[in-house]
Write an enzyme that holds these catalytic residues in place. Structure first.
Site, short mmCIF file in Angstrom:
data_model
loop_
_atom_site.label_atom_id
_atom_site.label_comp_id
_atom_site.label_asym_id
_atom_site.label_seq_id
_atom_site.Cartn_x
_atom_site.Cartn_y
_atom_site.Cartn_z
CG ASP A 2 6.23 22.96 33.02
OD1 ASP A 2 7.45 22.81 33.31
OD2 ASP A 2 5.85 23.78 32.18
CG HIS B 266 10.77 28.58 20.73
ND1 HIS B 266 10.30 29.85 20.45
CD2 HIS B 266 10.50 28.38 22.05
CE1 HIS B 266 9.78 30.38 21.54
NE2 HIS B 266 9.88 29.51 22.51
#
Length: 351
Positions: A203, A249
């Protein structure tokens, strides 16, 4: 009238039109401490109002609304007690939904939905229109709200991690790379359940800064790697399974394709891509699951310009990135909890 009593269509519509009455009442009852107060000592609206410093008649009326919605039970003597559902709103219980209430029923999201028309006309997010800054830039400027949001997301992450392990076998993989893995809850859960598997949390550098120390001090130090980077630029090599949980999403098709193509570039020919997201029914029906997923779809549009997608939409998007959708495995449905609307979408490279 019982909750199972049949309603005329007009009555059903009225219940749906006024649904925000209940969500606003739930937020205030949790935010103002009424729920925790009733957990310590059931009481009348007058007693609750006295400790709150509020109008006793108004508080009683709000508590009646919550009782009608099943959060409270009103006793014959007028006192209110928490129902089983209401217990989930307490701040001092495991699996508390208090922070989730703030995210979905609090002022931040309510204001976005008040701006729904702007989103419908533009097709994009309304967060910047409402708050003057994009969603991903808001919480660094409002760290207290960011802490609440992160706790709510941690709740979902913990539930989803357990459910993923219940339905998908990771034991055959050598290395699992969790792309956009946040604090690494999913990959750490995978490694603890599968002692022969190694893992990587990937990340942004500031996100994984604390994760690196946590992993180094844990029993996973020799099997879990923590890497900082940007998945729009590159994805770490070396995995035979790549996981994207609650990532795709967040983005429109163009940005999602960039992420997927970066995974495709480094994933071996026999590797697997696992996307963990809700899947919208190709033909939506009147059901609690479809209601939750389609609502989430609009909410993603309003907040970050993202989307929940149908199986058909996933197949088309994945094909453009060089993947084929092999299987969709639901995480158990709403009977298991609000996380149960997610699915594991298993993909492989197009050969």
């Amino acid at each position: 009238m019982s909750r199972n009593e049949a309603h005329a269509p007009s009555a059903e519509l009225m219940e749906q039109m006024t649904g925000f009455y209940v969500s606003r009442a739930i937020f205030l009852a949790t935010d103002l401490g009424m729920i925790d107060q009733l957990a310590r000592e059931p009481g009348t609206g007058v007693a609750v109002a006295e400790k709150l410093g509020a109008d006793p008649h108004a508080v009683t009326r709000l508590l009646r609304l919550l009782a009608s919605a099943g959060m409270l039970v009103q006793q014959p003597d007028g006192r209110f007690v928490l129902s089983d559902k209401g217990q989930l709103l307490r701040s001092d219980v495991p699996d508390s939904l208090r922070d989730v209430v703030w995210v979905f029923a609090g002022p931040l999201t309510q204001r976005l939905w008040a701006d729904l028309e702007h989103g419908l006309r533009t097709g994009g997010p309304v967060f910047e229109h409402a708050y003057g800054v994009p969603a991903f830039g808001y919480f660094p400027q409002h760290p207290d709200e960011g802490m609440v949001f992160n706790r709510a997301m941690t709740y979902f992450a913990s539930k989803i991690a357990g459910a993923v392990l219940d339905v998908y076998d990771f034991s055959g993989f050598g290395t699992v790379v969790d792309v956009g893995g946040g604090h690494g809850m999913l990959v750490r859960s995978i490694l603890r359940a599968n002692p022969g598997v190694r893992g990587t949390v990937y990340d942004l550098p500031h996100v994984v800064a604390t994760v690196r120390d946590e992993v180094a001090a844990s029993d996973l130090a020799d099997r879990c790697q923590v890497v900082g980077g940007d998945f729009f630029v590159e994805v770490p090599e070396g995995g035979d399974a790549y996981v994207l949980k609650s990532v795709i999403h967040d983005w429109n098709d163009e940005r999602s394709l960039t992420i997927l193509r970066n995974v495709h570039r480094v994933m071996p020919a026999d590797g697997r891509l696992l996307i963990v997201e809700p899947v919208v029914s190709d033909q939506v029906t009147e059901s609690p699951t479809d209601l939750m997923v389609t609502g989430s779809d609009l909410n993603m549009m309003l907040t970050v310009g993202g989307a929940e997608r149908t199986e058909t939409e996933y197949r088309e998007l994945l094909a453009l990135a060089g993947f084929t959708l092999r299987n969709i495995t639901p995480l158990g449905g709403l009977s298991t909890g609000i996380h149960g609307v997610h699915s594991v979408i298993e993909c492989s490279k197009i050969v």
